[in-house]
Motif scaffolding. Sequence first.
Motif, PDB file in Angstrom:
ATOM      1  N   GLY A  63       0.834  -1.186   0.000  1.00 28.39           N
ATOM      2  CA  GLY A  63       0.000   0.000   0.000  1.00 28.39           C
ATOM      3  C   GLY A  63       0.872   1.239   0.000  1.00 28.39           C
ATOM      4  O   GLY A  63       2.089   1.176   0.221  1.00 28.39           O
ATOM      5  N   GLY A  64       0.290   2.371  -0.255  1.00 29.87           N
ATOM      6  CA  GLY A  64       1.075   3.598  -0.304  1.00 29.87           C
ATOM      7  C   GLY A  64       1.887   3.680  -1.586  1.00 29.87           C
ATOM      8  O   GLY A  64       1.434   3.285  -2.657  1.00 29.87           O
ATOM      9  N   PHE A  65       3.128   4.155  -1.443  1.00 27.26           N
ATOM     10  CA  PHE A  65       3.948   4.438  -2.613  1.00 27.26           C
ATOM     11  C   PHE A  65       5.389   3.981  -2.402  1.00 27.26           C
ATOM     12  O   PHE A  65       5.869   3.878  -1.272  1.00 27.26           O
ATOM     13  N   GLY A  66       6.052   3.749  -3.507  1.00 30.09           N
ATOM     14  CA  GLY A  66       7.498   3.615  -3.513  1.00 30.09           C
ATOM     15  C   GLY A  66       8.080   4.838  -4.201  1.00 30.09           C
ATOM     16  O   GLY A  66       7.656   5.204  -5.300  1.00 30.09           O
ATOM     17  N   VAL A  67       9.027   5.500  -3.548  1.00 29.21           N
ATOM     18  CA  VAL A  67       9.681   6.678  -4.109  1.00 29.21           C
ATOM     19  C   VAL A  67      11.096   6.277  -4.484  1.00 29.21           C
ATOM     20  O   VAL A  67      11.926   5.982  -3.612  1.00 29.21           O
ATOM     21  N   ALA A 114       6.501   4.934   1.298  1.00 32.59           N
ATOM     22  CA  ALA A 114       5.781   6.070   1.856  1.00 32.59           C
ATOM     23  C   ALA A 114       4.299   5.751   1.954  1.00 32.59           C
ATOM     24  O   ALA A 114       3.706   5.242   1.005  1.00 32.59           O
ATOM     25  N   ASP A 115       3.727   6.058   3.113  1.00 39.13           N
ATOM     26  CA  ASP A 115       2.267   6.003   3.210  1.00 39.13           C
ATOM     27  C   ASP A 115       1.650   7.184   2.471  1.00 39.13           C
ATOM     28  O   ASP A 115       0.582   7.056   1.876  1.00 39.13           O
ATOM     29  N   GLN A 116       2.339   8.320   2.540  1.00 33.52           N
ATOM     30  CA  GLN A 116       1.906   9.514   1.803  1.00 33.52           C
ATOM     31  C   GLN A 116       3.133  10.196   1.203  1.00 33.52           C
ATOM     32  O   GLN A 116       4.244  10.105   1.746  1.00 33.52           O
ATOM     33  N   VAL A 117       2.915  10.889   0.097  1.00 32.08           N
ATOM     34  CA  VAL A 117       3.970  11.650  -0.572  1.00 32.08           C
ATOM     35  C   VAL A 117       3.460  13.067  -0.800  1.00 32.08           C
ATOM     36  O   VAL A 117       2.316  13.266  -1.226  1.00 32.08           O
ATOM     37  N   VAL A 118       4.316  14.051  -0.526  1.00 34.45           N
ATOM     38  CA  VAL A 118       3.998  15.454  -0.795  1.00 34.45           C
ATOM     39  C   VAL A 118       4.974  15.970  -1.845  1.00 34.45           C
ATOM     40  O   VAL A 118       6.192  15.897  -1.650  1.00 34.45           O
ATOM     41  N   LEU A 119       4.449  16.487  -2.935  1.00 36.83           N
ATOM     42  CA  LEU A 119       5.271  17.089  -3.990  1.00 36.83           C
ATOM     43  C   LEU A 119       5.361  18.583  -3.734  1.00 36.83           C
ATOM     44  O   LEU A 119       4.386  19.317  -3.905  1.00 36.83           O
ATOM     45  N   SER A 165      -7.393  17.695  -6.870  1.00 39.15           N
ATOM     46  CA  SER A 165      -8.659  17.701  -6.140  1.00 39.15           C
ATOM     47  C   SER A 165      -8.827  19.030  -5.426  1.00 39.15           C
ATOM     48  O   SER A 165      -7.933  19.885  -5.428  1.00 39.15           O
ATOM     49  N   ALA A 166      -9.981  19.203  -4.773  1.00 38.39           N
ATOM     50  CA  ALA A 166     -10.147  20.335  -3.869  1.00 38.39           C
ATOM     51  C   ALA A 166      -9.150  20.199  -2.718  1.00 38.39           C
ATOM     52  O   ALA A 166      -8.646  19.105  -2.434  1.00 38.39           O
ATOM     53  N   PRO A 167      -8.814  21.302  -2.038  1.00 41.04           N
ATOM     54  CA  PRO A 167      -7.864  21.206  -0.920  1.00 41.04           C
ATOM     55  C   PRO A 167      -8.300  20.182   0.117  1.00 41.04           C
ATOM     56  O   PRO A 167      -9.510  20.073   0.383  1.00 41.04           O
ATOM     57  N   PRO A 168      -7.338  19.486   0.690  1.00 44.01           N
ATOM     58  CA  PRO A 168      -5.905  19.507   0.386  1.00 44.01           C
ATOM     59  C   PRO A 168      -5.630  18.909  -0.991  1.00 44.01           C
ATOM     60  O   PRO A 168      -6.139  17.835  -1.318  1.00 44.01           O
ATOM     61  N   TYR A 169      -4.835  19.605  -1.757  1.00 45.86           N
ATOM     62  CA  TYR A 169      -4.665  19.272  -3.160  1.00 45.86           C
ATOM     63  C   TYR A 169      -3.959  17.928  -3.343  1.00 45.86           C
ATOM     64  O   TYR A 169      -2.833  17.742  -2.885  1.00 45.86           O
ATOM     65  N   ARG A 170      -4.654  17.023  -4.041  1.00 43.34           N
ATOM     66  CA  ARG A 170      -4.053  15.750  -4.424  1.00 43.34           C
ATOM     67  C   ARG A 170      -4.090  15.635  -5.940  1.00 43.34           C
ATOM     68  O   ARG A 170      -5.008  16.164  -6.583  1.00 43.34           O
ATOM     69  N   THR A 171      -3.103  14.972  -6.514  1.00 47.52           N
ATOM     70  CA  THR A 171      -3.097  14.819  -7.963  1.00 47.52           C
ATOM     71  C   THR A 171      -4.317  14.017  -8.404  1.00 47.52           C
ATOM     72  O   THR A 171      -4.841  13.184  -7.663  1.00 47.52           O
ATOM     73  N   VAL A 172      -4.764  14.297  -9.615  1.00 47.36           N
ATOM     74  CA  VAL A 172      -5.840  13.534 -10.245  1.00 47.36           C
ATOM     75  C   VAL A 172      -5.200  12.599 -11.261  1.00 47.36           C
ATOM     76  O   VAL A 172      -4.364  13.016 -12.060  1.00 47.36           O
ATOM     77  N   ASP A 173      -5.566  11.320 -11.216  1.00 47.09           N
ATOM     78  CA  ASP A 173      -4.910  10.341 -12.079  1.00 47.09           C
ATOM     79  C   ASP A 173      -5.479  10.363 -13.493  1.00 47.09           C
ATOM     80  O   ASP A 173      -6.350  11.177 -13.834  1.00 47.09           O
ATOM     81  N   GLY A 174      -4.986   9.449 -14.301  1.00 49.29           N
ATOM     82  CA  GLY A 174      -5.344   9.432 -15.706  1.00 49.29           C
ATOM     83  C   GLY A 174      -6.805   9.174 -15.982  1.00 49.29           C
ATOM     84  O   GLY A 174      -7.305   9.508 -17.065  1.00 49.29           O
ATOM     85  N   VAL A 175      -7.539   8.577 -15.027  1.00 50.37           N
ATOM     86  CA  VAL A 175      -8.962   8.313 -15.235  1.00 50.37           C
ATOM     87  C   VAL A 175      -9.836   9.303 -14.468  1.00 50.37           C
ATOM     88  O   VAL A 175     -11.047   9.133 -14.376  1.00 50.37           O
ATOM     89  N   GLY A 176      -9.183  10.338 -13.907  1.00 48.26           N
ATOM     90  CA  GLY A 176      -9.952  11.412 -13.288  1.00 48.26           C
ATOM     91  C   GLY A 176     -10.235  11.265 -11.814  1.00 48.26           C
ATOM     92  O   GLY A 176     -11.070  12.006 -11.280  1.00 48.26           O
ATOM     93  N   GLU A 177      -9.552  10.344 -11.122  1.00 48.43           N
ATOM     94  CA  GLU A 177      -9.777  10.150  -9.690  1.00 48.43           C
ATOM     95  C   GLU A 177      -8.628  10.743  -8.873  1.00 48.43           C
ATOM     96  O   GLU A 177      -7.456  10.575  -9.234  1.00 48.43           O
ATOM     97  N   VAL A 214      -5.722  10.910  -6.381  1.00 45.72           N
ATOM     98  CA  VAL A 214      -4.825   9.862  -5.902  1.00 45.72           C
ATOM     99  C   VAL A 214      -4.698   9.987  -4.391  1.00 45.72           C
ATOM    100  O   VAL A 214      -4.154  10.970  -3.883  1.00 45.72           O
ATOM    101  N   ARG A 215      -5.191   8.998  -3.705  1.00 48.41           N
ATOM    102  CA  ARG A 215      -5.160   9.039  -2.244  1.00 48.41           C
ATOM    103  C   ARG A 215      -3.717   9.018  -1.746  1.00 48.41           C
ATOM    104  O   ARG A 215      -2.941   8.126  -2.075  1.00 48.41           O
ATOM    105  N   GLY A 216      -3.367  10.052  -0.963  1.00 48.82           N
ATOM    106  CA  GLY A 216      -2.051  10.084  -0.339  1.00 48.82           C
ATOM    107  C   GLY A 216      -0.966  10.768  -1.148  1.00 48.82           C
ATOM    108  O   GLY A 216       0.182  10.793  -0.723  1.00 48.82           O
ATOM    109  N   LEU A 217      -1.293  11.372  -2.315  1.00 47.73           N
ATOM    110  CA  LEU A 217      -0.284  12.049  -3.134  1.00 47.73           C
ATOM    111  C   LEU A 217      -0.677  13.524  -3.257  1.00 47.73           C
ATOM    112  O   LEU A 217      -1.588  13.880  -4.000  1.00 47.73           O
ATOM    113  N   TYR A 218       0.020  14.367  -2.517  1.00 58.51           N
ATOM    114  CA  TYR A 218      -0.361  15.772  -2.352  1.00 58.51           C
ATOM    115  C   TYR A 218       0.572  16.697  -3.145  1.00 58.51           C
ATOM    116  O   TYR A 218       1.718  16.349  -3.439  1.00 58.51           O
ATOM    117  N   VAL A 219       0.070  17.904  -3.430  1.00 60.92           N
ATOM    118  CA  VAL A 219       0.827  18.895  -4.191  1.00 60.92           C
ATOM    119  C   VAL A 219       0.764  20.238  -3.472  1.00 60.92           C
ATOM    120  O   VAL A 219      -0.291  20.653  -2.985  1.00 60.92           O
TER     121      VAL A 219
END
Length: 646
Positions: free
Chosen positions: A163-167, A177-182, A586-598, A600-605
Amino acid sequence: MGVQSVVIVGAGPRGTSVMERLLAHHAKNAAAGVKQLHIHLVDPFPPGAGHVWRTEQSRLYLMNTQSFFPTLIPDQGVEAPALTGCSFNEWRTAQQDQPWDKLSDGDKTELAGLESTNFPSRALYGRYLSWCFDQLTEALPQGVSLTIHPTEAKRVARDHEKGGFGVVLQGGESLHADQVVLALGHVESKLSPAQRELRDEARTHGLSYFPPAVPNDVNWDLLPAGETVLVRGMGLNFFDVLGQLTEGRGGVFEATGQPAGESLRYVASGREPVIVGASRRGTPYRAKAEMASYYPKSITLRFLGEDAVAAIRAMGATAGFDHDIWPLLHRDTLWAYYTTLARTRPETVSPELLPELDALLHEGLDGGDPGWAPRLKELLARHVQEGHILDLQGLARPLARHPLRAGEGHRFDSYADMDAAVLEYLVADSAASFRGEDDPVKMAIGALNAGRAIIKSLVADGGITQGSWLGELRGWFEGFVEGLASGPPAVRMEQLAALVRAGVVHFAGPDPLFRIQYGLFTAGSPWVAGTPWEARYLVEALAPANNITRTDSLLMQNLLTDGLARPRHMLASDGEPVVTSGLDVSAPPYRTVDGVGEPVRGLYVLGLQLSSVQWGTAIAAEASAKYRSGYRTVRDADAIAAHILN
């Protein structure tokens, strides 16, 4: 209880702000038995200062705000109180009494003469950011640990097993990472097609082309003394270039004892090139007024005020900039100008001006009075002396109002005449800056700047239509207001005037055309008769483009390719989709939107890559901010931290 792992990519001011907010929220929630937290900071540059604010850079690179303005540590608008730290101005005062042991000799010298209204060097602000980072690491709450990775991240990918991400880092190491902030800040950008063509053709002719860059990344020694250097762009980076090629080479500015605009003379070192500035306007940005506050204390927004803003916000995303916002700000700008004119030059207006103007400005606020503009023109003609009526478009394009002096459609007989016209502009603008709140033009610009702060919040709250964002706010107002309100410190305009008088700096004229002809760069203007300037060197005085579709960042490219991020599309007024410069989030807190428009849980900008949902994302957070937009960055960081830990 497990350990929560958060990776922050980018350890400059925004990344450090997220870290500060994570520490504050973790400490606030400690009684609730929160998880242990491990923070990874990934950045090849030292944390705190990051890339742009490196502490070893030349002190000729100045901030564009005064000492009283910036802060990393929030003082309002956040859920969790700060654990440590202070604003830059508070730090400046403290360091003058009890210097930090990591201050350099250059830091101490600068601090000794630095006042709250002075413009600090970027190096000194970087030292403040480094100090803040040190304070934060010394104040880590129990249960929080930190690892610094002095390298780049090249990929963020979903970890389907844990779960989460590999950086993935540059050297091949992978962090879970459980969460990533860009919090990336400025990243490398590809050149535009026109820039690439110019660069490639320059190579074939053995010419030197300097692409857009962070000024401290450029080796200015590659520009030889005595050679002509064309500099495209006369915004803030232009003054950075000038500093390195003049004072940076041993030239000296001396006081003349003359009034503002002529208060300096330049004594050349003999190592300077011949500098030719060029931009669409033909003139540099107007300088900031000398004031004790960021917004004029004598100016109050009466029309684009909180009541009006609330009404516009209630419209949702149906408001138009030209229809709903600009008419209000235009009125505030007019009122700021004419009240200042009446106060400082009462002989130029009749006693009836302000009462009649006030009444007229309150008419037609619903956009339903098509006769408002002609009646304004008639009123001003009756009550204001000729030569003192505000011409906003003329302020933005001052040379367009210059009288025709040449035949064949040209306004200027020669480039020497162009230099003289720009020098006249520089002297007048310097004098106006020196008058501060007693200058009507600078107060009109001050109202525009205050209105810009209001508009930033409206945009971030989704307050205008996409078509208006594209075609109006960014289509004309952005360039207009930046040239007026985002200029350099007044001393830079004084210095530039001295360089023109010394023959070190010249100008190519408005709407310049750059080419390579007969093996040389050329820059000429349709406004000027005569042979265009020629040179073997061309400098793009611009920062790298903040556009994710042109990014040269491997990390950003991989995010787009892997479908963890996509650019935001907007609909123009004609219904056509437009790919914008920033990420879809997304609306704040800003998270990236993926290729299908959802989302991304845990990926912030946070920061510059939010340019398609925020307007004016580059400026630092403001200490004791008057408007909400002044602390928007720390609010966004606070929202990210709260979302991660709750």
